[in-house]
Design an enzyme around this catalytic site. Structure first.
Site, PDB file in Angstrom:
ATOM      1  N   PHE A   1      -1.118  -1.256   2.576  1.00  0.00           N
ATOM      2  CA  PHE A   1      -1.430  -0.053   3.363  1.00  0.00           C
ATOM      3  C   PHE A   1      -0.321   0.122   4.413  1.00  0.00           C
ATOM      4  O   PHE A   1      -0.569   0.212   5.606  1.00  0.00           O
ATOM      5  CB  PHE A   1      -2.802  -0.159   4.044  1.00  0.00           C
ATOM      6  CG  PHE A   1      -3.932  -0.512   3.110  1.00  0.00           C
ATOM      7  CD1 PHE A   1      -4.581   0.464   2.366  1.00  0.00           C
ATOM      8  CD2 PHE A   1      -4.336  -1.838   2.954  1.00  0.00           C
ATOM      9  CE1 PHE A   1      -5.624   0.131   1.509  1.00  0.00           C
ATOM     10  CE2 PHE A   1      -5.378  -2.173   2.095  1.00  0.00           C
ATOM     11  CZ  PHE A   1      -6.027  -1.187   1.368  1.00  0.00           C
TER      12      PHE A   1
ATOM     13  N   ASP B   1       1.647   1.485  -0.494  1.00  0.00           N
ATOM     14  CA  ASP B   1       0.809   2.550   0.071  1.00  0.00           C
ATOM     15  C   ASP B   1       0.578   3.574  -1.023  1.00  0.00           C
ATOM     16  O   ASP B   1       1.455   3.800  -1.862  1.00  0.00           O
ATOM     17  CB  ASP B   1       1.497   3.210   1.280  1.00  0.00           C
ATOM     18  CG  ASP B   1       0.517   3.988   2.145  1.00  0.00           C
ATOM     19  OD1 ASP B   1       0.154   3.495   3.237  1.00  0.00           O
ATOM     20  OD2 ASP B   1       0.103   5.093   1.717  1.00  0.00           O
TER      21      ASP B   1
ATOM     22  N   ASN C   1      -2.276   2.422  -5.444  1.00  0.00           N
ATOM     23  CA  ASN C   1      -3.553   2.139  -4.819  1.00  0.00           C
ATOM     24  C   ASN C   1      -3.635   0.612  -4.627  1.00  0.00           C
ATOM     25  O   ASN C   1      -3.522  -0.143  -5.589  1.00  0.00           O
ATOM     26  CB  ASN C   1      -4.675   2.639  -5.742  1.00  0.00           C
ATOM     27  CG  ASN C   1      -6.038   2.415  -5.130  1.00  0.00           C
ATOM     28  OD1 ASN C   1      -6.335   1.354  -4.569  1.00  0.00           O
ATOM     29  ND2 ASN C   1      -6.876   3.423  -5.242  1.00  0.00           N
TER      30      ASN C   1
ATOM     31  N   ASP D   1      -3.800  -3.696   6.373  1.00  0.00           N
ATOM     32  CA  ASP D   1      -4.085  -2.745   7.461  1.00  0.00           C
ATOM     33  C   ASP D   1      -4.629  -1.447   6.865  1.00  0.00           C
ATOM     34  O   ASP D   1      -3.993  -0.397   6.927  1.00  0.00           O
ATOM     35  CB  ASP D   1      -2.798  -2.475   8.267  1.00  0.00           C
ATOM     36  CG  ASP D   1      -3.048  -1.574   9.468  1.00  0.00           C
ATOM     37  OD1 ASP D   1      -4.196  -1.519   9.944  1.00  0.00           O
ATOM     38  OD2 ASP D   1      -2.085  -0.925   9.934  1.00  0.00           O
TER      39      ASP D   1
ATOM     40  N   CYS E   1      -9.813  -1.038  11.627  1.00  0.00           N
ATOM     41  CA  CYS E   1      -9.758   0.001  12.669  1.00  0.00           C
ATOM     42  C   CYS E   1     -11.051   0.805  12.730  1.00  0.00           C
ATOM     43  O   CYS E   1     -11.082   1.890  13.292  1.00  0.00           O
ATOM     44  CB  CYS E   1      -8.554   0.917  12.459  1.00  0.00           C
ATOM     45  SG  CYS E   1      -8.594   1.817  10.905  1.00  0.00           S
TER      46      CYS E   1
END
Ligand code: SAH
Length: 400
Positions: free
Chosen positions: A226, A248, A276, A303, A343
């Site tokens: 990511f 990514d 993916n 991330d 996050c």
């Protein structure tokens, strides 16, 4: 100063506001003393008519009032200038070498509904409440005074504006801007598309963590999952990783990451793939019966975006987090490091670590926690406002 309309709170509803949480929910309001246009400054009083503070009113929003001050302040250009200067001083104190950072982080800086990001000499503004949006001219005036920026851009395509009855908006508000903005993060160059990139251009909240995670790269093979523009991978490559591979799903992000590697003289140590991550990790951990995976990575960074939209989506999100951790752990060498971030505000550090440990159990790995991470200090955490804390991360070494 004009007399302000008064929002009277129900009994018991004033304490949270007095303690510093700036949101007055619709359900906390006893009544409004006179008809008041949305976006106006109002005063808040408790049910015994004791003054609590002033803030922006909006009947359309579930958050009826966004408190600005516990005092009877005038909200004019000077007010914004003073608040923004105070916020800037916090960044200068805690990130003295940064030249691109978040100057104003809404509730973290007592300016609910306002975000200002500084990308060198370009500012990006987001006004997610009606009261803030209506005062954009004042806010721009204050920003011009403090920063004399080359351009001020608005990135107002956030979902939360809908709840305030505001339309999407995106464009240049002041000055002029052509092409991406070249910025410096910890001494690396990035070209940021402030009008089209994720968030307001990039993920400034990881600025401090890029460097800290890179310090763990030590000549190893790094996998940045990511990656977006390659923040972690590029920092690791510069810090001495043998190689960094970035993944990514966005082809644009991967193209940009590749350009950034070249622009920073790191092209030979970096590679990037538009895929993916779930599929990639699955493909690389798929084995025939009796076949063993040969772990080849020394540092894997995870991330991902927030997999939760609300509390109800947490169980699904945890399954997603667990899956990528399980597969990443299978790909890490013994002694290797997993640097992992979450996050989602709805998944706290404890729950996040439990999820990693449950993946470690399934992979029969023992982990040593060697670092804990949070959002960079330009996204300050006000513990009294739990919504200001969202990014958490850990570095774990694989003991065995
Ligand atoms: N580490 C990045 C920020 C990551 S944000 C940085 O420091 O800048 C999450 C990123 O994950 C976005 O760039 C998004 O394009 C990407 N993404 C989301 N879902 C994905 C998936 N299933 N596979 C690969 N990338 C994905």
């Amino acid at each position: 100063m004009q007399p302000l309309s008064t929002v009277l709170l129900k009994p018991g509803e004033a304490d949270r506001i007095l303690a510093g949480h700036p949101w007055v929910y619709h359900g906390s309001v006893l009544r409004l003393t006179q008809p008041t246009p949305d976006g106006e400054l109002v005063q808040i009083k408790d049910h015994r008519q004791r003054f609590v503070g002033v803030g922006f009113y909006n009947a359309k929003s579930r958050i009826n009032v966004r408190v600005l001050s516990p005092d009877r302040v005038e909200v004019d250009r000077a007010f914004f200038e003073q608040r923004i200067r105070a916020a800037l001083a916090v960044r200068q104190r805690h990130m003295p070498n940064a030249t691109s950072f978040r100057v104003v982080n809404a509730e973290s800086d007592a300016l609910s509904g306002l975000i200002v990001d500084k990308y060198e000499d370009v500012l990006v503004v987001q006004t997610s409440s009606l009261g803030m949006d209506q005062r954009k001219p004042m806010i721009l005036g204050a920003l011009q005074e403090i920063f004399s920026p080359r351009a001020i851009v608005e990135r107002n395509e956030v979902a939360s504006r809908k709840f305030e009855g505001l339309p999407d908006a995106n464009g240049i508000l002041a000055g002029s801007l052509e092409g991406p903005v070249a910025i410096n993060l910890n001494g690396l160059q990035f070209d940021v598309d402030v009008l089209g990139g994720h968030k307001t251009g990039l993920y400034l909240d990881q600025q401090v963590n890029y460097q800290r995670v890179a310090d763990l790269a030590r000549g190893g093979q790094v996998l940045d999952c990511f990656s977006f523009l390659g923040g972690f991978g590029l920092h690791a490559a510069r810090a001495g990783a043998a190689h960094a591979h970035m993944l990514d799903q966005s082809a644009d992000a991967i193209a940009a990451a590749t350009c950034h590697a070249a622009a920073n003289g790191l092209a030979e140590k970096c590679s990037a793939e538009a895929v993916n991550v779930f599929d990639w990790l699955k493909a690389h951990t798929l084995t025939q019966p009796h076949e063993k995976i040969l772990p080849r990575w020394d540092l894997i960074v995870l991330d991902p975006p927030s997999f939760t939209r609300n509390r109800a989506s947490v169980p699904d999100a945890l399954r997603g987090y667990k899956e990528i951790h399980l597969r990443a752990l299978k790909l890490l060498k013994t002694g290797g490091t997993l640097a992992t971030f979450c996050c989602s505000h709805h998944v706290d550090a404890g729950l996040f670590q439990d999820t990693v440990l449950s993946a470690a159990f399934d992979a029969r790995k023992i982990l040593r926690r060697v670092a804990t991470y949070s959002q960079s200090p330009d996204h300050p955490i006000i513990p009294m406002i739990p919504e200001t804390e969202y990014l958490k991360g850990f570095a774990f070494e694989v003991v065995r």
